[in-house]
Design a protein around this motif. Structure first.
Motif, PDB file in Angstrom:
ATOM      1  N   ALA A   1       9.994   5.598  -4.732  1.00  6.75           N
ATOM      2  CA  ALA A   1      10.009   6.428  -5.940  1.00  6.75           C
ATOM      3  C   ALA A   1      10.030   5.548  -7.164  1.00  6.75           C
ATOM      4  O   ALA A   1      10.672   4.496  -7.179  1.00  6.75           O
ATOM      5  N   ILE A   2       9.310   5.956  -8.193  1.00  2.00           N
ATOM      6  CA  ILE A   2       9.350   5.284  -9.485  1.00  2.00           C
ATOM      7  C   ILE A   2      10.076   6.214 -10.436  1.00  2.00           C
ATOM      8  O   ILE A   2       9.507   7.203 -10.911  1.00  2.00           O
ATOM      9  N   PRO A   3      11.343   5.995 -10.706  1.00  2.00           N
ATOM     10  CA  PRO A   3      12.120   6.918 -11.541  1.00  2.00           C
ATOM     11  C   PRO A   3      11.743   6.788 -13.015  1.00  2.00           C
ATOM     12  O   PRO A   3      11.951   5.758 -13.629  1.00  2.00           O
ATOM     13  N   MET A   4      11.154   7.841 -13.558  1.00  4.81           N
ATOM     14  CA  MET A   4      10.812   7.865 -14.970  1.00  4.81           C
ATOM     15  C   MET A   4      11.182   9.218 -15.570  1.00  4.81           C
ATOM     16  O   MET A   4      10.332   9.941 -16.072  1.00  4.81           O
ATOM     17  N   PRO A   5      12.446   9.655 -15.486  1.00  8.34           N
ATOM     18  CA  PRO A   5      12.831  10.936 -16.067  1.00  8.34           C
ATOM     19  C   PRO A   5      12.652  10.930 -17.571  1.00  8.34           C
ATOM     20  O   PRO A   5      12.917   9.944 -18.241  1.00  8.34           O
ATOM     21  N   VAL A   6      12.207  12.034 -18.109  1.00  4.58           N
ATOM     22  CA  VAL A   6      11.950  12.139 -19.534  1.00  4.58           C
ATOM     23  C   VAL A   6      13.256  12.080 -20.311  1.00  4.58           C
ATOM     24  O   VAL A   6      14.275  12.645 -19.904  1.00  4.58           O
ATOM     25  N   ASP A   7      13.239  11.358 -21.447  1.00  2.00           N
ATOM     26  CA  ASP A   7      14.376  11.267 -22.361  1.00  2.00           C
ATOM     27  C   ASP A   7      15.590  10.589 -21.757  1.00  2.00           C
ATOM     28  O   ASP A   7      16.709  10.775 -22.222  1.00  2.00           O
TER      29      ASP A   7
ATOM     30  N   ALA B 203       0.829  -1.211   0.000  1.00  2.00           N
ATOM     31  CA  ALA B 203       0.000   0.000   0.000  1.00  2.00           C
ATOM     32  C   ALA B 203       0.859   1.256   0.000  1.00  2.00           C
ATOM     33  O   ALA B 203       0.571   2.222  -0.720  1.00  2.00           O
ATOM     34  N   LYS B 204       1.931   1.252   0.780  1.00  2.00           N
ATOM     35  CA  LYS B 204       2.826   2.408   0.841  1.00  2.00           C
ATOM     36  C   LYS B 204       3.539   2.618  -0.493  1.00  2.00           C
ATOM     37  O   LYS B 204       3.718   3.752  -0.950  1.00  2.00           O
ATOM     38  N   ARG B 205       3.939   1.514  -1.130  1.00  4.79           N
ATOM     39  CA  ARG B 205       4.608   1.618  -2.425  1.00  4.79           C
ATOM     40  C   ARG B 205       3.682   2.175  -3.499  1.00  4.79           C
ATOM     41  O   ARG B 205       4.147   2.814  -4.447  1.00  4.79           O
ATOM     42  N   ILE B 206       2.398   1.924  -3.375  1.00  7.21           N
ATOM     43  CA  ILE B 206       1.440   2.441  -4.347  1.00  7.21           C
ATOM     44  C   ILE B 206       1.087   3.891  -4.054  1.00  7.21           C
ATOM     45  O   ILE B 206       0.951   4.723  -4.962  1.00  7.21           O
ATOM     46  N   LEU B 207       0.946   4.242  -2.790  1.00  5.67           N
ATOM     47  CA  LEU B 207       0.464   5.572  -2.418  1.00  5.67           C
ATOM     48  C   LEU B 207       1.504   6.668  -2.635  1.00  5.67           C
ATOM     49  O   LEU B 207       1.149   7.808  -2.965  1.00  5.67           O
ATOM     50  N   GLU B 208       2.791   6.378  -2.452  1.00  4.85           N
ATOM     51  CA  GLU B 208       3.797   7.441  -2.469  1.00  4.85           C
ATOM     52  C   GLU B 208       4.175   7.964  -3.857  1.00  4.85           C
ATOM     53  O   GLU B 208       4.259   9.170  -4.044  1.00  4.85           O
ATOM     54  N   PRO B 209       4.428   7.117  -4.854  1.00  5.18           N
ATOM     55  CA  PRO B 209       4.873   7.660  -6.149  1.00  5.18           C
ATOM     56  C   PRO B 209       3.769   8.456  -6.839  1.00  5.18           C
ATOM     57  O   PRO B 209       2.648   7.968  -7.005  1.00  5.18           O
ATOM     58  N   PRO B 210       4.041   9.692  -7.242  1.00  6.97           N
ATOM     59  CA  PRO B 210       3.015  10.493  -7.928  1.00  6.97           C
ATOM     60  C   PRO B 210       2.671   9.953  -9.313  1.00  6.97           C
ATOM     61  O   PRO B 210       1.637  10.320  -9.863  1.00  6.97           O
ATOM     62  N   GLN B 211       3.543   9.084  -9.872  1.00  4.20           N
ATOM     63  CA  GLN B 211       3.249   8.546 -11.204  1.00  4.20           C
ATOM     64  C   GLN B 211       2.096   7.548 -11.183  1.00  4.20           C
ATOM     65  O   GLN B 211       1.528   7.248 -12.223  1.00  4.20           O
ATOM     66  N   LEU B 212       1.772   7.015 -10.009  1.00  5.39           N
ATOM     67  CA  LEU B 212       0.646   6.096  -9.881  1.00  5.39           C
ATOM     68  C   LEU B 212      -0.563   6.873  -9.375  1.00  5.39           C
ATOM     69  O   LEU B 212      -0.577   7.325  -8.227  1.00  5.39           O
TER      70      LEU B 212
END
Length: 390
Positions: free
Chosen positions: A319-325, A275-284
């Motif tokens: 954090a789910i790291p998804m930096p652009v480019d 639940a914590k892993r889902i709630l924290e990243p803003p990408q989800l």
């Protein structure tokens, strides 16, 4: 039962029956049974120890009282006997999974009138899926859905999940169920090993969320991506990984409509709950199809409310790291954020990405000491370093 032969000795196996007033029955409870010796039968090369079945032979002597006779020693004795359902004798815990497959198949499909615990070597999928559904409901307190069972049927039959046809009357062999590795695609584990690991992961890490249908679970990667691409960006879905045992994958679509897959093991979820892993990243943002994640996952968040005097609490974020480019936006690990892990280590189905625990065990009042640019958060500083290196 005259053909039964003794192949082992059980100690502490003799007791006197007691009458239970509530149930009106004679009962006996063996608390400290010990198997001291065991003589195994000769097996063929293809047979495993976990496929060898034994039975526990119970027998008791009951005095038959004769009318007007009060001398117990003169009562004639009758012997009652019964043979247990099959049991498998193992010597190590790592054999329990395969042993349970043997017992599952035997209990489900053996006939009443059989010789020496013989069982059928194949069974129709319609019968097997009903028994698997019962087994899964017993262990996870939730029935499998129609789509779940269809996916499992395609998997155990090594069929293409994209094909849509009725498989209810197709035959599943014992070997394809519990002995042969999955073949479509090639894996190094059996169908039963994979399914058993999914069940254990549910029970250990997110049983309440599974019961509330927050975990999609049994769905292929290709179908997951097709569903997510038709939804708003940042929509995610939770499924069991195809390429690895005992891991759950979160698939999320990005603004460019690409879908990334991140997997977590039970060890990961023990450190930071799901639940914590889902709630924290803003990408989800949205649980498939369009449900805001806060409304579903916030009730299952585990928080620590008690502080210990004299100690500060660490800040641990996912954090789910998804930096652009960034060419490594989908491949980071805490041990080396600039080097993609070997795809062969976890298979090519999912990308293994740990949460950023390694970087976020930092005290709030000491962030600037660890990060040269005080205007950037730990995560943003990490992304900046990655972009500088690539």
């Amino acid at each position: 039962m005259s053909d039964i032969s003794n192949c082992g000795d059980i100690f502490n196996g003799v007791k006197v029956m007691e009458y239970n007033q509530q149930s009106k029955t004679l009962q006996i409870h063996f608390k400290n049974l010990v198997l001291r010796t065991l003589q195994r039968a000769d097996r063929r090369a293809s047979e495993l120890v976990t496929e060898e079945k034994f039975g526990v032979y119970f027998h008791c002597k009951v005095p038959l009282q004769i009318k007007d006779s009060y001398n117990r020693d003169t009562y004639p004795m009758i012997t009652l006997a019964a043979l247990s359902l099959p049991v498998v004798v193992i010597v190590h815990g790592n054999q329990s999974q395969a042993a349970e497959a043997t017992i599952f198949w035997d209990n489900c499909f053996s006939s009443l009138n059989r010789d020496s615990f013989a069982h059928p070597i194949k069974q129709q999928w319609c019968d097997l899926k009903a028994r698997l559904n019962d087994w899964f409901k017993k262990n996870t307190q939730r029935e499998l859905q129609h789509d779940d069972l269809t996916y499992l049927g395609m998997k155990v039959l090594n069929r293409d999940n994209s094909l849509n046809h009725n498989i209810d009357h197709e035959m599943v062999t014992w070997h394809s169920f519990a002995k042969d590795p999955l073949k479509n695609p090639e894996r190094n584990f059996t169908f039963w090993e994979w399914l058993y690991s999914c069940m254990e992961l549910i029970k250990k890490c997110f049983l309440p969320m599974w019961k509330n249908f927050l975990i999609h679970g049994f769905i292929s990667k290709a179908k997951t991506e097709a569903l997510l691409k038709a939804k708003e960006p940042h929509t995610f879905l939770l499924r069991f990984s195809d390429s690895t045992k005992g891991m759950i994958s979160v698939a999320v679509n990005q603004p460019d409509m690409k879908v990334i897959n991140i997997i977590w093991s039970s060890k990961d979820l023990a450190n930071i709950p799901l639940a914590k892993r889902i709630l924290e990243p803003p990408q989800l943002k949205f649980l498939y199809p369009d449900i805001p994640k806060e409304s579903k996952f916030r009730p299952f968040e585990q928080t620590v409310t008690q502080d210990i005097e004299g100690y500060d609490r660490d800040i641990v974020r996912t954090a789910i790291p998804m930096p652009v480019d960034s060419p490594v936006s989908n491949y980071m690990t805490p041990s080396n954020p600039t080097t993609p892990p070997s795809a062969s280590l976890y298979g090519n189905d999912d990308m293994y990405m740990e949460s950023m625990d390694h970087y976020d065990h930092l005290r709030m009042n000491n962030l600037t000491h660890h990060h040269p640019n005080p205007t950037l958060s730990p995560y943003d500083q990490m992304v900046s370093n990655i972009n500088d290196n690539y």
